[in-house]
Design a protein around this motif. Sequence first.
Motif, PDB file in Angstrom:
ATOM      1  N   ARG A 140      21.908 -30.076 -62.875  1.00 53.13           N
ATOM      2  CA  ARG A 140      20.556 -30.515 -63.234  1.00 53.13           C
ATOM      3  C   ARG A 140      19.556 -30.115 -62.145  1.00 53.13           C
ATOM      4  O   ARG A 140      19.662 -30.527 -60.999  1.00 53.13           O
ATOM      5  N   GLY A 141      18.594 -29.290 -62.506  1.00 49.36           N
ATOM      6  CA  GLY A 141      17.569 -28.856 -61.564  1.00 49.36           C
ATOM      7  C   GLY A 141      18.056 -27.887 -60.504  1.00 49.36           C
ATOM      8  O   GLY A 141      17.368 -27.671 -59.500  1.00 49.36           O
ATOM      9  N   VAL A 142      19.204 -27.280 -60.710  1.00 50.02           N
ATOM     10  CA  VAL A 142      19.793 -26.401 -59.696  1.00 50.02           C
ATOM     11  C   VAL A 142      19.380 -24.955 -59.940  1.00 50.02           C
ATOM     12  O   VAL A 142      19.582 -24.412 -61.020  1.00 50.02           O
ATOM     13  N   GLY A 277      15.178 -36.527 -51.528  1.00 50.69           N
ATOM     14  CA  GLY A 277      16.254 -37.491 -51.700  1.00 50.69           C
ATOM     15  C   GLY A 277      17.587 -36.915 -52.117  1.00 50.69           C
ATOM     16  O   GLY A 277      18.532 -37.669 -52.375  1.00 50.69           O
ATOM     17  N   ARG A 278      17.707 -35.596 -52.185  1.00 49.94           N
ATOM     18  CA  ARG A 278      18.972 -34.961 -52.531  1.00 49.94           C
ATOM     19  C   ARG A 278      19.127 -33.681 -51.709  1.00 49.94           C
ATOM     20  O   ARG A 278      18.229 -33.317 -50.953  1.00 49.94           O
ATOM     21  N   ALA A 306      19.561 -24.729 -51.296  1.00 48.92           N
ATOM     22  CA  ALA A 306      20.570 -25.014 -52.328  1.00 48.92           C
ATOM     23  C   ALA A 306      20.370 -26.430 -52.840  1.00 48.92           C
ATOM     24  O   ALA A 306      20.188 -27.366 -52.053  1.00 48.92           O
ATOM     25  N   GLN A 307      20.399 -26.574 -54.150  1.00 50.95           N
ATOM     26  CA  GLN A 307      20.321 -27.900 -54.762  1.00 50.95           C
ATOM     27  C   GLN A 307      21.712 -28.416 -55.166  1.00 50.95           C
ATOM     28  O   GLN A 307      21.854 -29.533 -55.638  1.00 50.95           O
ATOM     29  N   LEU A 308      22.725 -27.565 -54.980  1.00 50.67           N
ATOM     30  CA  LEU A 308      24.114 -27.937 -55.256  1.00 50.67           C
ATOM     31  C   LEU A 308      24.978 -27.368 -54.141  1.00 50.67           C
ATOM     32  O   LEU A 308      24.874 -26.181 -53.815  1.00 50.67           O
ATOM     33  N   VAL A 309      25.821 -28.210 -53.553  1.00 46.53           N
ATOM     34  CA  VAL A 309      26.767 -27.771 -52.527  1.00 46.53           C
ATOM     35  C   VAL A 309      28.159 -28.209 -52.945  1.00 46.53           C
ATOM     36  O   VAL A 309      28.390 -29.392 -53.232  1.00 46.53           O
TER      37      VAL A 309
END
Length: 444
Positions: A140-142, A277-278, A306-309
């Motif tokens: 989501r949002g990545v 916050g993320r 990066a929005q996902l790790v």
Amino acid sequence: MLRVAVVGSGPSGCYTAQSLIQRDPGVLVDVLDRLPCPFGLVRYGVAPDHEKIKSLQGSLRTVLEHERVRFLGGVRVGGPDGLPAARLRELYHAVVYCVGAATDRRLGVPGEELPGSWSATEFVSWYSAHPDAADAGFLRGVRSAVVVGVGNVAVDVVRMLVRGAAELRPTDIPQAALDTLAASGLTEVHMVGRRGPAQARFTTKELRELGALPDVEVTVDKTDLALDPGDPGALPAAPRRNVEVLRGWAAQPSAAAARRIRLRFFLRPVELLAVGGRVGAVRFERTAPDGLGGMTGTGRYEDVPAQLVLRSVGYRGVPLEGLPFDPASGTVPHREGRVLRDGVPSPGEYVAGWIKRGPTGVIGTNRPCAKETAAAVLADAPALVRTDVPADPVPALRAAGVDPVPWDGWLAIERAEAELGSRLGRSVVKLADWDTLLAAARAQ
């Protein structure tokens, strides 16, 4: 007649059962699994587009369908909701634990707990329809993702992140995961290792698959390749082939593509940075060979958005209530597969697979490991059979509140997955939650 319980129906459990029945025509084996479905990581750890590896289920199936082997799914051993290990030991002459390495190693850096930071194991479980997995909104949002690690699991995860829906639709990936991946706005994935290309753990076959993905560009930084010490021609065959593939990609001119994979080396994560916050970026420190076979930090840093790790830096065994455990190695202490309590073999208790030797090797490595343990069980058999055990442990399991899913229940799950695929205009589609799986199993 020797009655053995094998806890775990993945490769190590199936190979242990196979070795037992092949060596002793009088042994009876119950293969227990906490899930209603067999095959362990072959079902829940192999990417859906790797049909050749998934086809290994056929040989494992042959073991579980043998007349002296019985599959009992939905049997949890240990923990607050499980059958105590001591009680299981009372029901069988011998118990072999083949429970794998159920958790992942941590990075141990600030920000690792931020939303958007996950283990590769959690992501794999989601797209593999493991019933414990949840749709955690991974994508989501990545727009950009970082995968930390350069092994085959990391390559699988990267490939799944950038594959198109048309390529995944013929697989058994659950529909919700397929829909999520198809709608993803991700355009860039960084796969990052703290060591150099010659030390990467992926196999050349897996690596090359990245370069064959439609509408995906793979890039490699020439600087990273130049930092690897030594003559590439002097490397062992596997690392040499990997470096050759990477050099080929580094030499290619940039091309237009919908998605891009960037392979990076000599970078170690030191912090996950928050944005809103993320996770919003990963801070890496450039590393360099220390001349002693290790890596040292250089004091130079780089932030990668990066929005996902996803961390893919290894598995780790977890303690099973009622069994000894070595936290340093993440394994059960043993000698040739015999569980050791205070350094002394515990009668009737054995281990095989990753919980025995640690998360090393490939699927086939479990064969000799299982054979060693099976040999120990059969060597101990004359003493073990003197203990009285039930002629059939299933009534005792039911009395303890455990209602095992038999092989017929698993076949019913397979039929339900085929029917679901047919309704969706696909082939087989995995059922992804406990209630649906158990309902299908009980409808046999």
